[in-house]
Design a protein around this motif. Sequence first.
Motif, PDB file in Angstrom:
ATOM      1  N   TRP B 229      -6.752 -24.977 -38.559  1.00 52.40           N
ATOM      2  CA  TRP B 229      -6.423 -23.727 -39.251  1.00 52.40           C
ATOM      3  C   TRP B 229      -6.138 -22.601 -38.272  1.00 52.40           C
ATOM      4  CZ3 TRP B 229      -4.836 -23.181 -44.137  1.00 52.40           C
ATOM      5  CH2 TRP B 229      -4.894 -24.350 -44.907  1.00 52.40           C
ATOM      6  N   GLY B 230      -6.662 -22.729 -37.055  1.00 56.90           N
ATOM      7  CA  GLY B 230      -6.286 -21.776 -36.019  1.00 56.90           C
ATOM      8  C   GLY B 230      -4.797 -21.858 -35.748  1.00 56.90           C
ATOM      9  N   TYR B 256      -6.990 -15.825 -26.292  1.00 54.15           N
ATOM     10  CA  TYR B 256      -6.799 -15.381 -27.677  1.00 54.15           C
ATOM     11  C   TYR B 256      -6.766 -16.589 -28.621  1.00 54.15           C
ATOM     12  CZ  TYR B 256      -4.337 -14.076 -31.919  1.00 54.15           C
ATOM     13  OH  TYR B 256      -3.986 -13.933 -33.242  1.00 54.15           O
ATOM     14  N   ARG B 257      -6.060 -17.635 -28.189  1.00 52.47           N
ATOM     15  CA  ARG B 257      -6.009 -18.854 -29.008  1.00 52.47           C
ATOM     16  C   ARG B 257      -7.428 -19.410 -29.217  1.00 52.47           C
ATOM     17  NH1 ARG B 257      -2.259 -23.207 -26.492  1.00 52.47           N
ATOM     18  NH2 ARG B 257      -3.909 -23.196 -24.930  1.00 52.47           N
ATOM     19  N   ASP B 258      -8.200 -19.412 -28.134  1.00 46.41           N
ATOM     20  CA  ASP B 258      -9.587 -19.878 -28.254  1.00 46.41           C
ATOM     21  C   ASP B 258     -10.373 -19.014 -29.238  1.00 46.41           C
ATOM     22  OD1 ASP B 258      -8.974 -21.788 -26.453  1.00 46.41           O
ATOM     23  OD2 ASP B 258     -10.410 -21.173 -24.912  1.00 46.41           O
ATOM     24  N   TRP B 259     -10.107 -17.715 -29.173  1.00 44.01           N
ATOM     25  CA  TRP B 259     -10.797 -16.801 -30.083  1.00 44.01           C
ATOM     26  C   TRP B 259     -10.475 -17.167 -31.536  1.00 44.01           C
ATOM     27  CZ3 TRP B 259      -9.156 -13.574 -33.928  1.00 44.01           C
ATOM     28  CH2 TRP B 259     -10.124 -12.697 -34.457  1.00 44.01           C
ATOM     29  N   VAL B 260      -9.201 -17.437 -31.802  1.00 38.97           N
ATOM     30  CA  VAL B 260      -8.795 -17.776 -33.170  1.00 38.97           C
ATOM     31  C   VAL B 260      -9.521 -19.046 -33.624  1.00 38.97           C
ATOM     32  CG1 VAL B 260      -6.856 -18.535 -34.610  1.00 38.97           C
ATOM     33  CG2 VAL B 260      -6.546 -16.633 -33.023  1.00 38.97           C
ATOM     34  N   ILE B 261      -9.569 -20.047 -32.758  1.00 35.63           N
ATOM     35  CA  ILE B 261     -10.254 -21.302 -33.110  1.00 35.63           C
ATOM     36  C   ILE B 261     -11.726 -21.027 -33.427  1.00 35.63           C
ATOM     37  CG2 ILE B 261     -10.981 -23.557 -32.227  1.00 35.63           C
ATOM     38  CD1 ILE B 261      -8.390 -23.561 -30.536  1.00 35.63           C
ATOM     39  N   ARG B 262     -12.355 -20.239 -32.560  1.00 37.08           N
ATOM     40  CA  ARG B 262     -13.762 -19.906 -32.788  1.00 37.08           C
ATOM     41  C   ARG B 262     -13.952 -19.148 -34.100  1.00 37.08           C
ATOM     42  NH1 ARG B 262     -13.834 -18.537 -27.366  1.00 37.08           N
ATOM     43  NH2 ARG B 262     -13.699 -16.320 -27.807  1.00 37.08           N
ATOM     44  N   ALA B 263     -13.036 -18.201 -34.346  1.00 35.09           N
ATOM     45  CA  ALA B 263     -13.161 -17.386 -35.553  1.00 35.09           C
ATOM     46  C   ALA B 263     -13.148 -18.277 -36.789  1.00 35.09           C
ATOM     47  CB  ALA B 263     -12.031 -16.352 -35.617  1.00 35.09           C
ATOM     48  N   GLY B 280      -9.937  -4.519 -32.508  1.00 37.05           N
ATOM     49  CA  GLY B 280     -11.235  -4.929 -31.965  1.00 37.05           C
ATOM     50  C   GLY B 280     -11.733  -3.997 -30.883  1.00 37.05           C
ATOM     51  N   ASP B 281     -10.790  -3.472 -30.066  1.00 36.01           N
ATOM     52  CA  ASP B 281     -11.168  -2.599 -28.960  1.00 36.01           C
ATOM     53  C   ASP B 281     -11.709  -1.262 -29.450  1.00 36.01           C
ATOM     54  OD1 ASP B 281      -8.436  -2.261 -29.914  1.00 36.01           O
ATOM     55  OD2 ASP B 281      -8.251  -0.719 -28.367  1.00 36.01           O
ATOM     56  N   LEU B 282     -11.394  -0.896 -30.684  1.00 39.78           N
ATOM     57  CA  LEU B 282     -11.804   0.424 -31.172  1.00 39.78           C
ATOM     58  C   LEU B 282     -13.125   0.381 -31.927  1.00 39.78           C
ATOM     59  CD1 LEU B 282      -8.346   1.725 -32.468  1.00 39.78           C
ATOM     60  CD2 LEU B 282      -9.491   2.269 -30.323  1.00 39.78           C
ATOM     61  N   LEU B 283     -13.656  -0.818 -32.114  1.00 38.87           N
ATOM     62  CA  LEU B 283     -14.942  -0.918 -32.793  1.00 38.87           C
ATOM     63  C   LEU B 283     -16.023  -0.354 -31.888  1.00 38.87           C
ATOM     64  CD1 LEU B 283     -14.586  -4.508 -34.257  1.00 38.87           C
ATOM     65  CD2 LEU B 283     -14.681  -2.371 -35.543  1.00 38.87           C
ATOM     66  N   PRO B 284     -17.031   0.285 -32.476  1.00 39.07           N
ATOM     67  CA  PRO B 284     -18.098   0.820 -31.639  1.00 39.07           C
ATOM     68  C   PRO B 284     -18.770  -0.304 -30.855  1.00 39.07           C
ATOM     69  CG  PRO B 284     -18.462   1.289 -33.997  1.00 39.07           C
ATOM     70  CD  PRO B 284     -17.209   0.514 -33.902  1.00 39.07           C
ATOM     71  N   GLY B 285     -18.933  -0.103 -29.572  1.00 43.43           N
ATOM     72  CA  GLY B 285     -19.560  -1.107 -28.725  1.00 43.43           C
ATOM     73  C   GLY B 285     -18.797  -2.411 -28.694  1.00 43.43           C
ATOM     74  N   ALA B 286     -17.473  -2.307 -28.659  1.00 47.36           N
ATOM     75  CA  ALA B 286     -16.624  -3.498 -28.728  1.00 47.36           C
ATOM     76  C   ALA B 286     -17.041  -4.553 -27.712  1.00 47.36           C
ATOM     77  CB  ALA B 286     -15.171  -3.100 -28.508  1.00 47.36           C
ATOM     78  N   THR B 287     -17.170  -5.791 -28.167  1.00 46.99           N
ATOM     79  CA  THR B 287     -17.505  -6.883 -27.262  1.00 46.99           C
ATOM     80  C   THR B 287     -16.233  -7.404 -26.617  1.00 46.99           C
ATOM     81  OG1 THR B 287     -17.206  -8.539 -28.979  1.00 46.99           O
ATOM     82  CG2 THR B 287     -19.409  -7.589 -28.753  1.00 46.99           C
ATOM     83  N   LEU B 288     -16.416  -8.187 -25.557  1.00 49.51           N
ATOM     84  CA  LEU B 288     -15.261  -8.782 -24.899  1.00 49.51           C
ATOM     85  C   LEU B 288     -14.460  -9.605 -25.904  1.00 49.51           C
ATOM     86  CD1 LEU B 288     -13.659  -9.407 -22.333  1.00 49.51           C
ATOM     87  CD2 LEU B 288     -15.221 -11.306 -21.895  1.00 49.51           C
ATOM     88  N   ASP B 289     -15.153 -10.357 -26.755  1.00 47.78           N
ATOM     89  CA  ASP B 289     -14.502 -11.176 -27.758  1.00 47.78           C
ATOM     90  C   ASP B 289     -13.619 -10.347 -28.685  1.00 47.78           C
ATOM     91  OD1 ASP B 289     -14.983 -13.791 -27.314  1.00 47.78           O
ATOM     92  OD2 ASP B 289     -16.084 -14.128 -29.179  1.00 47.78           O
ATOM     93  N   GLN B 290     -14.134  -9.199 -29.086  1.00 41.32           N
ATOM     94  CA  GLN B 290     -13.366  -8.350 -29.997  1.00 41.32           C
ATOM     95  C   GLN B 290     -12.139  -7.779 -29.312  1.00 41.32           C
ATOM     96  OE1 GLN B 290     -16.724  -5.954 -31.123  1.00 41.32           O
ATOM     97  NE2 GLN B 290     -16.896  -6.960 -33.111  1.00 41.32           N
ATOM     98  N   LYS B 291     -12.255  -7.553 -28.010  1.00 42.63           N
ATOM     99  CA  LYS B 291     -11.079  -7.073 -27.267  1.00 42.63           C
ATOM    100  C   LYS B 291     -10.061  -8.194 -27.107  1.00 42.63           C
ATOM    101  CE  LYS B 291     -13.692  -3.635 -24.675  1.00 42.63           C
ATOM    102  NZ  LYS B 291     -14.376  -3.433 -23.386  1.00 42.63           N
ATOM    103  N   ILE B 292     -10.554  -9.409 -26.865  1.00 38.52           N
ATOM    104  CA  ILE B 292      -9.644 -10.558 -26.736  1.00 38.52           C
ATOM    105  C   ILE B 292      -8.815 -10.714 -28.007  1.00 38.52           C
ATOM    106  CG2 ILE B 292      -9.571 -13.081 -26.597  1.00 38.52           C
ATOM    107  CD1 ILE B 292     -12.049 -12.951 -24.801  1.00 38.52           C
ATOM    108  N   ALA B 293      -9.451 -10.436 -29.148  1.00 37.32           N
ATOM    109  CA  ALA B 293      -8.784 -10.623 -30.438  1.00 37.32           C
ATOM    110  C   ALA B 293      -7.517  -9.786 -30.557  1.00 37.32           C
ATOM    111  CB  ALA B 293      -9.746 -10.278 -31.572  1.00 37.32           C
TER     112      ALA B 293
END
Lengths: 263, 1032
Positions: B229-230, B256-263, B280-293
């Motif tokens: 589904w990714g 990013y592809r890995d992120w989609v698979i994980r999601a 993702g980068d604008l979320l408070p305390g954005a994690t690396l994963d959220q930035k990758i997204a």
Amino acid sequence: MNYSGQSKNEYRKLLTRRHFFKECGVGLGSIALASLLENEALGQGTAAKTSNPFSAKAPHFAAKAKRVIYLFQAGAPSQLDLFDYKPQLAKYNGQPVPPEMVKDIDYAFIKRDAGLYASELKFARHGQSGSWLSEALPNLAGVVDELAIVPGMVTDAINHAPGQIFMNTGSVQFGRPSMGAWVTYGLGSESRDLPAFVVLSSAGGTSGGSGNWGCGFLPTVYQGVPFRRTGDPILALSNPRVVTREMQRQTLDALKQLNEQHL
Amino acid sequence: MRKRISRLLLLICAPALLWLHSTSAQQAPQAAVDYARDIQPILAAHCIRCHGPERQMARLRLDSMDAIARVVTPGNSQDSRLIVRVSGEGGEPRMPLGAPPLSTEQIRSLRAWIDGSAGATVAAPPNASKAATHWAFRQPVLAKAPPVKNAAWVRNPVDQFILAEIEKQSLIVSPEAARTTLIRRLYLDITGLPPSLSEVDAFLADRRPDAYDHLVEKLLASPHYGERWGRWWLDAARYADTNGFEKDRPRSIWPYRDWVIRAFNNDLPFDQFTIEQLAGDLLPGATLDQKIATGFLRNSMLNEEGGVDPEQFRVEGVIDRVDAVGKAFLGLTVACAQCHNHKFDPIAQREYYQFYAFLNSDDEPELEVPGEGVTRKREEIRKEIAKIEDDLRAKTTDIRNRLDGWERALKSDSRQWVPLRDAEIFASFGVKFDRLEDGSFMARGDNSTSNNYRVAATTELKDISEIRLELLTDPNLPRGGPGRANDGSLYVTELSAEAAPRDPAIPATKIGFDAVRSDFARAGFPPSNVIDGDMKTHWSSDAGPGRRNQDRTLFFTLAKPVGFDGGTKLTFQISQKFDEAIDLAGGKPNIGRFRLSIRTGRLASTDSSVANAADGAPGIVSPRVERLLAIPPAERTAEQEREIFSAYRTQVKEWQDSNRRIDDLMKDWPYGPTTLAVSERPRSRETRIFRRGDWKRPDTLVTPGVPAVMHPMAKDAPRNRLGLARWIVDKQNPLTARVIVNRVWQQYFGQGLVLTAEDFGTRAAPPSHPGLLDYLAIEFQKSDWSFKHLHQLIVTSATYRQSSRIRPGDLERDPTNQYLARAPRLRVEAETVWDVALAVSGLLSPKIGGPSVYPPIPDGVLNLAYGRPLDWPVSKGEDRYRRGMYTFWKRSLPYPNLLVFDAPQGDLSCTRRIRSNTPLQALTTLNDTVFVQAAQGFGLRIWKEGGATDTSRMKYAFRVATGRSPSAIELKRLLEFLHEQRGNFTGRTAAAVYVSSADLNSLPPDVDLHQVAPWTMVARLLLNLDETITKE
């Protein structure tokens, strides 16, 4: 055993239409099957029973041409030296471009005040049509009335890839169907056993890449089939190593029977 | 021009122009006419071009109800102008003018509407927007499931909606498919892989009544679900591994592809899934994963061709992002409004640019994804260094005093630097510059050659005694810069300057330099190299691993102060001329971002501690440390104090040994892979409407906003990507949930409930089952946007579990299978064709994620790459046999074995794959190297694992390929084929070896290949069966 000799022989045979039809029957089996699948998969709401996506379609105008041969000569001599007579340009030769002409234009590699450069070749009118040709084309001049020359085309794409994509798809953006894809889509093909749209590429590839003969948003069947310069002219055309013609025939026959059995 | 070789491309089309082809479409008359469903599409298709937002011929518009009222008399179609004109009665020209007339059915619909419900619609308030009229702009409504006769068949509400239509059409549902078919269908649909033999057996043996539900649960928990589904999502995300256009260079965005698979595997709720990809980068305390997204946005193409205007292709990139967001989330062809108001949907050109404005204010960083190993190693190095530094501190009793003295000395020069703000800049090879807020310049565009930057500025200052060149980091540069090399480093070859008074008659004079200093000097590349007049010597910013990506400064002391009355023109020439030797990291190490400043006067203080500081960088600290020192000591954090100390210790001569030990530690500083992401610019870019969509013709200024036809943004929502993302997944959004569930449905059944998955606008055909679409959309939202819930709902329905066998008369009754009285029978998708072959052969690597791989590619393909043959380092080991979705995807030359089965090119967002069947596909699975290898692997597997007799092996083989046992007839035919093939290899050992083994250098031990070869042929046959690559 001389395998390469054998495969060469096979390759020659494959180039004949009859052979393609006979030996590649499995491919057409897929096309026939495609009719079932397409009706299911594409399902555009029409009950049309078109089994072959290439089946010839009626043109809007009575046809005179049987086929389209389109030479896309990227890197060839400029039209300014061949067909496109520019007397005004000759007048300004060596002078900077009049500023009002380039007011809003940025050139990639050229400074705004760079000099203009007219063709060094002499132009003359030829034939009854009075077409302008340069002296570089003495032989073509003799048959110029047989040609239709379209000198009115313009582009604002200054880079190679977008320029080529524009020429072949009508858009500087990737993702649109190429001219060949449209022609094949719109008119189909008389041939039921040969690719409707083939691409021959010489020297290195083109900047536009496969987008130059791509199908964009049209179904993949309409995409050009590139013939290659090395290896098989069409990918995977020849049998795998030491699989003889007979073995391939046996395989295809068995496949056909098993597929029919199941469906 | 580089291109001397003439490239000849011959495109031959051989169309036939002979057979006439009748297309009289049958249309069933509609019972009750609905404006949104039946009338508006007619108007949109035939009338709006001349009577719409663009043109209003006869001052008539047919795109809003109050306007339509002018030509419609409710209840009286006979006297309605609309009917009079489209039917061509009354001697006036027939509408639409110069176009084919409306069909009888269409006119009948118009009449029925006018005579029926038009009164109610026309009487609606005059400002009733299109939202009220087009079904897709109305919120989904949870309708009561319609009553059905065959209630026993219904397993869940999906079936109720489907069955109601089936019964209405007098169709008959199909029986449930065989269990062997069901398990294979489920595996292919949920994981994209065929079931193994033991998995089939386990399912067949599971006699629990809910065995099927257990299987569904198990598959949704499989990590291969995320891959399958990714990949489905990556179509819409236009994922590719290269930049596109002529250069089409590789990019690293597989994280990013890995992120989609994980999601997908974590069943990340779709609203969060959306928010992280868009913001993702604008979320408070954005994690690396959220930035990758946010890589979703970066999947746009990038033109790096020499001489391009970088701004043009930045704009094209944003246009592509608008298109992708429109298609992937909203099912709207927003892109149509780039040049003009949308012709059919209520999107004005202004609204297009308001939407565009959300996506127009980003930096485009390359984000490092360090991974565990890298992070651990870095931590180790940091600890070691801290230990050494702590020792230094401990053994220096007066450390506080010494640090304070050092800091005082550094700050003793209070003269201010004045940045040259209104400078002009020119570079060759089409390199263009962004002018940033702080007066710095940022180089963009082509970076394939070393370059010279010329800067000219005018100043009123006199007594100019020093020039400063700051080389600055920036998120848009590789690894953060300050250079443009792949590792972010740069080299300066020469800097020269001239000064002239304003009067153009007076010629400029060259400025002489006394000295040049820097905060950093690499051995062999001292700062003096840039004023020695030698184009072969350079100053380098490269301080090695872990240290190279920081701001640097060069200070030039003038031999004689300059400055004229009435102003001074300063011209700088920054030369960069690289030989091959220093182009090591790849990418030309030109300056990425820089700023020039000047100052006047002489240094008043002559504090000796400055002059006595260490070699190389006497008394100068990096701009970063300078900024730290500007923080009052009491407010500094421990971390900042440590950094200041680190700068200090490098300048203490007697600590040379410790410094060297630290340098040695830093040499092992590891780097992780990178991925492309976005981050918000400190100041947003302004967005203007482009006249006719032309980026060179900016017009009215617009601010971010959403189309008026849709629900408004929340009042307190930020007007940025985060606000946009939240608006997209707002439960009031009538489109998003519908668009997504429709695409999921399309994936299962081959066609969506709305056929045009990418377009839910007024031109799209209405949904085949509107009630079902709304039910699924609402259910999706109610389940906290859970994909797994949606899948579960669909695959446990009786609708899904039907047989796909086509019964006599099925094709006449429902040729497109829109009523689903049978399951679809579909050729599997490109990646699955590949995965099935590898899985059946036993070669498939189960590894999930990671960088793209390079399976074997036919020779001739590589030659078609532009410029030079494509670099394709064929993967070794298991990476040769990874799932198709991991194949390196080059946009200009996509992997042929996948492209031929309709894998999308990745240039644009694709929400509906076309499914075609061509002879080239048959050739691929028969003859292509990878498929031949799969047959060889499979042949060996049959020989080893299939039992001892021909029959047992054949049954085994057939079951592995198709999931079911062969019939007696099939078995007989297959055994005949086996015998035929045995005959072919009699006495031909060499041929047997060639046919059965991929690699003659590592033949499988302990087997008689002479015996295996006929099975290789059987394996090849089975891999090419229609059934093997079909979801039944």
